[in-house]
Design an enzyme around this catalytic site. Structure first.
Site, PDB file in Angstrom:
ATOM      1  N   CYS A  58       0.837  -1.194   0.000  1.00  0.00           N
ATOM      2  CA  CYS A  58       0.000   0.000   0.000  1.00  0.00           C
ATOM      3  C   CYS A  58       0.877   1.251   0.000  1.00  0.00           C
ATOM      4  CB  CYS A  58      -0.889  -0.010   1.236  1.00  0.00           C
ATOM      5  SG  CYS A  58      -1.852   1.501   1.416  1.00  0.00           S
ATOM      6  N   CYS A  93      -4.835  -0.850  -7.272  1.00  0.00           N
ATOM      7  CA  CYS A  93      -3.662  -1.127  -6.444  1.00  0.00           C
ATOM      8  C   CYS A  93      -3.559  -2.600  -6.073  1.00  0.00           C
ATOM      9  CB  CYS A  93      -3.647  -0.244  -5.201  1.00  0.00           C
ATOM     10  SG  CYS A  93      -4.987  -0.564  -4.041  1.00  0.00           S
ATOM     11  N   GLU A 134      -6.722  -4.956   4.602  1.00  0.00           N
ATOM     12  CA  GLU A 134      -7.152  -3.724   3.935  1.00  0.00           C
ATOM     13  C   GLU A 134      -8.075  -4.042   2.757  1.00  0.00           C
ATOM     14  OE1 GLU A 134      -4.215  -0.374   3.402  1.00  0.00           O
ATOM     15  OE2 GLU A 134      -4.682  -0.790   1.304  1.00  0.00           O
ATOM     16  N   GLU A 146      -0.570   2.201   8.961  1.00  0.00           N
ATOM     17  CA  GLU A 146      -1.829   2.700   9.512  1.00  0.00           C
ATOM     18  C   GLU A 146      -1.580   3.226  10.925  1.00  0.00           C
ATOM     19  OE1 GLU A 146      -2.552  -0.405   7.769  1.00  0.00           O
ATOM     20  OE2 GLU A 146      -3.622   0.584   6.130  1.00  0.00           O
ATOM     21  N   TYR A 162      -9.251   0.133  -5.352  1.00  0.00           N
ATOM     22  CA  TYR A 162      -8.740  -1.206  -5.059  1.00  0.00           C
ATOM     23  C   TYR A 162      -8.687  -2.110  -6.290  1.00  0.00           C
ATOM     24  CZ  TYR A 162      -8.742  -0.286  -0.044  1.00  0.00           C
ATOM     25  OH  TYR A 162      -8.471   0.199   1.202  1.00  0.00           O
ATOM     26  N   THR A 168      -4.595   5.231   6.989  1.00  0.00           N
ATOM     27  CA  THR A 168      -3.524   4.859   6.071  1.00  0.00           C
ATOM     28  C   THR A 168      -2.598   6.043   5.798  1.00  0.00           C
ATOM     29  OG1 THR A 168      -4.973   3.245   5.070  1.00  0.00           O
ATOM     30  CG2 THR A 168      -3.085   3.955   3.757  1.00  0.00           C
ATOM     31  N   HIS A 171     -13.141   5.141  -3.595  1.00  0.00           N
ATOM     32  CA  HIS A 171     -12.107   4.334  -2.965  1.00  0.00           C
ATOM     33  C   HIS A 171     -12.300   2.843  -3.280  1.00  0.00           C
ATOM     34  CE1 HIS A 171      -8.591   4.344  -0.613  1.00  0.00           C
ATOM     35  NE2 HIS A 171      -9.083   3.658   0.408  1.00  0.00           N
ATOM     36  N   CYS A 192      -3.968   7.048  -2.057  1.00  0.00           N
ATOM     37  CA  CYS A 192      -5.270   7.066  -2.713  1.00  0.00           C
ATOM     38  C   CYS A 192      -6.334   7.702  -1.836  1.00  0.00           C
ATOM     39  CB  CYS A 192      -5.732   5.653  -3.057  1.00  0.00           C
ATOM     40  SG  CYS A 192      -4.452   4.699  -3.854  1.00  0.00           S
TER      41      CYS A 192
END
Lengths: 483, 483, 483, 483
Positions: free
Chosen positions: A100, A299, A447, A257, A296, A191, A292, A104
């Site tokens: 990650c 990524c 995540e 995080e 995903y 994050t 969001h 984003c």
């Protein structure tokens, strides 16, 4: 030209006076802490890629505010092509970092705010959109990382914010002053929080009249007084303190995080984007989530590529790359991974223009995308572990490999296919461990499950968006039911 | 204006002198045979929709050859938007018919031939593309249905065409004459064959030098001398002869597959698009398959909508629409269905222009699309049967409902929720039976599995397209393996 | 010696004066009707096997009442070994018939009644168990088929029996007389109802005080006055009227479900096993269900064996038996099928003695068994269709094979591997069609889903049986939570 | 009475002079090393349970050699009931430790050797069984832990032992002397190796004539000269060095795998059970694997119980225990977990007596059991992470909880449902982390995948055991294919 380099980014965040706690200590130099630094390296890649000639088209865009070339992470989507490029950029960065890269959430928060503050002004006569645009210009001109802070601790999840035993379990306005507001509360699993220049707070759920104080959105510098960060520990985090490299699997990069505590923090009015308009909380949550959930599809597909590559490599090192069941498992991993990507692309290509001029993804399809993300990475991991073999969790440590008393035993007995050095085999196994149960698993599994909303949140949205009545009509018509 | 109506279409195919065998008899009037007619009705919808003002944008296009408004089924894709609209059109038609409407294969064959004949001419100096364009103009101007005939019987699948005990198990050129070629062989499970104006033959697999005679593509009218059609029987086909309506589930529409026998059929040169160029067989198969694997992301999602609507309706009739597990299953059905659609959209949006000017879908993603189609409809069916309850296969017949001695018992005892008439409940259950194990299951299950290539065919393509070496490089880089 | 032969069975049911409606007509000779007869043939196998020396150990048992050798279908389980043998017998019969042989429901009803009537007498001082034992002796001595009639039509499923708009939507006592009771209502999807000597009625759900009249259980001859049977139509049922054999797939055997109407039927007290004791309704449902959920771990595994064998055969005929993906799919089919069987065995081996002396399966594990049965047969079917190829739904009819004008085309072009006659290939494809979407699919799919209770019914039982508190304690202890 | 306590066990292994390397160092006191000790605690539970009156029936047995009460882990199964009790014992220990307790491999090795050495003597006239029985008596009388050492490093897996570039990549006899043999090689991922009294070596695969030196089996004390252990590092292992408790999730117990190096180790003849009889290698591997694949139906179900309990507890702490989707997920976790257990029971109940008198599980069903174990724990983990929420990987560390500067923030903001102390919530989340990606994941995921053979190994066995020809016959008979 406002595009910074990774190095400039690192120097810029080093200057902040940020309050970070980690493993029971307050950090003097968070930027150089060995547990934190790899997560900063990941963010830095999002800067360097903007200067990479191979990727300039996906990694940068032209600001609709200033006409300047800007990093795409600070850009408002002005077309479905922008939405598609976002997905491609995220896949690319997932491939480059295997983890990650934390940028984003901020991008998605900015785009969501652009849509919703515009709507608020239209309907309420407020001036939030103007404030937001000023902030956005500042972000674009300084090429800043924003932490999108949405998830409240929530306490007892069966209760609304104002019903909680402790009213602070959702972030709230505790005071309104002439110059601004004072907020108290916390945001959890944030994050990249410690690596950000700015923190953008937003509500985390639908709010009713009685929850008016919880309807609050704003942006403040990450080292604002009263902000405290408590670092989230991750699987295998201590290996970063061991002074080793191989055993990390992915030594350069990691994710991050943290809990953010808002200990009665003051926010000036020009940075406030919502203050009591509870009826827009849902819209902001929903818009952010749509963006969001799209992310995903990019990524995670990129990290999936890394894991697939690692699985294919270990198959080769084990001498079984040609076995039909191995090849079939690699095909399956790719099939699942590309399905995620396809969903990310589809919700982008089907995006539409909002009144603000910012393009929004197709909400149904972006929820479909995320729902698949809560499933397929787990199966990809399972297949990777299948291909890797048991060594993925029984390997001796790198220190044993370096110890002259054991080095030869390890080198001799853990040799695979004759062209593959033992150390390479150890390295690739450690990368698979990283993504399947170590540092990378945080981003690739949990995540994937909970980021951008837990699976049930998508199911609720899917139920809302499917227009079941139109489907019932189709069935009734074909079966000959009148009316 | 070259767009015909459904009625005109039916009249046009009634005029043909086509040789059709069904249930042991040669048919005098195939167009009006009760087993065949519903399949013709499905095709007719693809005509009527082109005159429907609500759908004119997806259902028609402007011919790049003539500038005329044409039915999209005869159009060459000139942009990724055309590819996207195709998927939307197919979903819409799946919704309207609840079954296979049989017209995609021809569309996909035409587009594939436009790409490949162009390439052949470029590389070989042939004139196939010109011939093809002439044929295409004829199709567009007369708004014709083309049957895309690809699948040979294949005999022993472990052997190449020329290795088979019987050389005719793949369609082949048995003679070349001055005016044309003579072909012999068969094509099996030909969707909509009996309902088509033209038959477009293509090879079904990669061919080598020794299989030169099998490298043959052409188009001929469906009532050409020597063409014989043997109708494929389907689950529950005899109910169409019973004189009932409810028990059909979907009384208006059905699908169709037939064997075509090429009993030494003559094809004039102007209708020949490949004759011996074995090295282009794979390209034609692959291009056609890419288009056709995209198609299923549209049509099957449309049929899925019908089945979802039926499941939601029966849940309501059973009085359980609000039960959380029922709602969750309906969400899951939609989730799977929209994933198919997302894959269809994604491979379209990622399409690219070929040298011929025709746009081709992204091959990897269209294979991903189809691979999911070989799985999800089965799970959607399983969930539909779960929601429907056991009555879906234990209902008395419509004739028992009409029989005065039993009518009252059935009406009384099969009553569900008080607002729902018993007959409506029977109708919707029969529609679920149709799609899950009756006439509709042919298209929704077995065609989903094998149409456009069996699952293993997609896995082979996925393996080819994933660029595993680039993924290995990502993994090696991140794990610190040098080089 | 009370074991009858299949032939004796058929003659015994021919003598009944049973009221059967099918396809809008009342039948004079149901036993010889071509749609019904194959289902009678299946039951007959359950008789013949009892005289088969290879299977006498699983197919018969010694009556604990009379000491006579009896058909196991009329036996009360006296040990866990009896429970295990039941599962083995059902698998064997599934293998021999490839379909539902309809005799388990009666067996499971008898065993459930033996447990529950004993408990009722113990707690209430009634004499139901004695009545039941008399009936059981009669069944054993005459080797009778019992139809276990549990499922009421249910109307609006969100309402209790007494809340329905029509009070007859659950079977109920409408009158109590000195000599017996009068009942009205219906039981739906009654397996083998028309082929049974006796009908055993039981309640279908938990009942409360207000539903006292619905708490009724009894046994009556299947031709008792007022009993009316309306035959359930099945996918492809009309092919049995076509005078063909191949197209049936499994020409000898089929299953059967019917609606039974109880049109004010009198039941004498000696045949009444429950009449108002609503507090035992749940116990009877639950005990029956436990037995019947075990059953499916046997019979469905047996049908699965047939489908696996068919898939392996068609793979051979297609010339692909050695392909790695085909072999892997056959392994997967077996894996799933044996998992069902394992669950059936496990709940049997873990059975326990009830106060009546009858052994009951482990309830949790029998629900686990059935829950898997609601999933795996669907996946086995999907894999069978994958291996079979598209011909499974596009084959010409048997009549076309017999038609001299088309026979040679079909024989020539549908030839597979050179040793396999075309007709054999057609036969095996039709068998796959039968089980995957035709007559056999009724039993293998929808009955797997809903027979012995729909999936949600098992989930409710699993939730009750798992003792989640003990598991929470384990977790709290290990994580160090005090208390 | 030969049953020892956990304390006695720990003292007994403390006395050994064992060569152990861990994290680059040779350990002086492995038994007390904080990384190792929890794994020893797990083994100790296998001793203490044998004295626990609640569990004496499953945890102990009567030696058929001495008539003494012995720990079941040293017992030869003398009935199917013994096999069933083994599964129950393993489930119980999985529940008590939440991890791999390392003692099954030795038990399964002993039972396998009893079968195979008996057969060897019968066929070859050797005296291996007698030697084995002497060794077994010694093990039983001293209540010893045996490490079953089967898995060789294998090098290039596409090559046989004798074809490897380095002949030592499979353990082999390098010298035969009058008094015994000398062996060289390694065994990898050896469960509990460092915690064992004895090491039992066995071949890992089928061997041919040219691999004769690799056909070797023997037992030696774990501190025999030339034996070197290199400890396998595990996910999150360093947390055991941190001086914390909560963050371990399961602080008392862990698992263990190590590489064993056989650096030219001498084995006296009385401890040799195979030396060159390559034709029995497969039999030993297969028998051991059958037992060990059964084992996982017990122990993994036990760990599953812990994870299910943890998920149910966190649901309660989060205030969502009553949500229908949460309840449904917990049902699903149980369903999968009980399916594993059912398979373990089924292969036990269907076990049979071997010529040695030792009972062997049903081989097909034990492979079915293990194949499910390679799948379901991953899905159970996925569901546990779903229920847990994102905190499972973003929690601050225990040290931050103890730090007075952050303690109050954490306690305040991570409070869930009002009755649940924050610390309890942290503890249960850490347990879920442990099993899903930390120390426990090694045993629950990768060991589930590869222990007792990788999934493909089971598929090969399933293919061998299913008797596909008998299934083809069933299909041919029913479809009417003659012969």
């Amino acid at each position: 030209m406002t595009v910074k380099t990774g190095r400039e980014y690192v120097e810029s965040i080093r200057k902040r006076k940020i309050q970070v706690y980690l493993l029971g200590e307050k950090l003097e130099h968070p930027v150089d802490h060995p547990i934190i630094r790899p997560s900063i390296n990941s963010v830095a890649v999002t800067y360097d890629i903007a200067s990479d000639q191979d990727h300039v088209d996906v990694a940068t865009a032209t600001s609709h505010l200033t006409g300047e070339r800007i990093n795409r992470f600070t850009h408002m989507h002005r077309s479905t092509l922008d939405l598609v490029k976002k997905v491609k950029l995220l896949r690319l960065l997932g491939q480059k970092t295997g983890i990650c890269f934390q940028r984003c959430v901020g991008m998605d928060s900015l785009n969501a705010l652009s849509c919703v503050t515009f709507d608020m002004d239209q309907k309420l006569g407020t001036t939030y959109y103007k404030r937001f645009v000023d902030f956005l210009k500042y972000v674009q001109e300084n090429d800043l990382v924003c932490c999108g802070a949405m998830t409240d601790p929530k306490g007892d999840r069966s209760l609304k914010p104002s019903e909680q035993a402790d009213p602070d379990l959702y972030l709230r306005i505790i005071e309104q002053r002439d110059e601004g507001i004072v907020v108290r509360g916390s945001k959890v699993h944030q994050t990249g929080a410690v690596n950000s220049h700015e923190v953008i707070a937003m509500p985390t759920r639908t709010l009713r009249k009685g929850d008016r104080d919880y309807a609050v959105s704003f942006a403040i510098p990450s080292d604002t007084e009263g902000l405290i960060y408590i670092y989230g520990r991750q699987s295998c985090d201590l290996r970063k303190l061991e002074g080793v490299e191989i055993d990390l699997g992915n030594a350069r990069y990691s994710g991050q995080e943290a809990m953010i505590i808002f200990d009665d923090v003051f926010v000036p009015w020009e940075r406030v984007f919502m203050a009591g308009e509870y009826e827009f909380a849902w819209s902001l949550v929903n818009t952010f989530s749509a963006y969001h959930r799209q992310s995903y599809g990019g990524c995670k597909a990129g990290v999936g590529d890394v894991l697939i590559g690692a699985a294919a490599t270990i198959a080769e090192y084990n001498g079984v790359a040609g076995a039909s069941h191995i090849r079939d498992k690699i095909v399956e991993m790719n099939h699942l991974n590309e399905t995620l990507y396809a969903c990310g692309l589809a919700c982008s290509a089907e995006g539409c223009k909002t009144p603000s001029g910012t393009y929004l993804v197709n909400i149904l399809l972006s929820n479909i995308c995320k729902q698949n993300v809560t499933r397929f990475p787990y199966e990809i991991v399972r297949l990777a572990q299948d291909i890797a073999g048991g060594l993925v969790t029984t390997l001796p440590s790198e220190k044993d490999l370096r110890n002259p008393e054991t080095k030869n035993y390890i080198t001799k007995y853990l040799k695979g296919e004759k062209e593959a050095p033992t150390e390479s085999r150890l390295r690739i196994l450690r990368l698979i461990e990283n993504i399947s149960m170590g540092l990378g698993a945080v981003g690739y599994q949990v995540e994937s499950m909970h980021g951008a909303g837990s699976p049930q949140a998508q199911r609720i949205m899917i139920e809302r968006e499917i227009n079941i009545d139109s489907k019932k009509k189709l069935a009734k018509y074909l079966s000959g039911i009148a009316g």
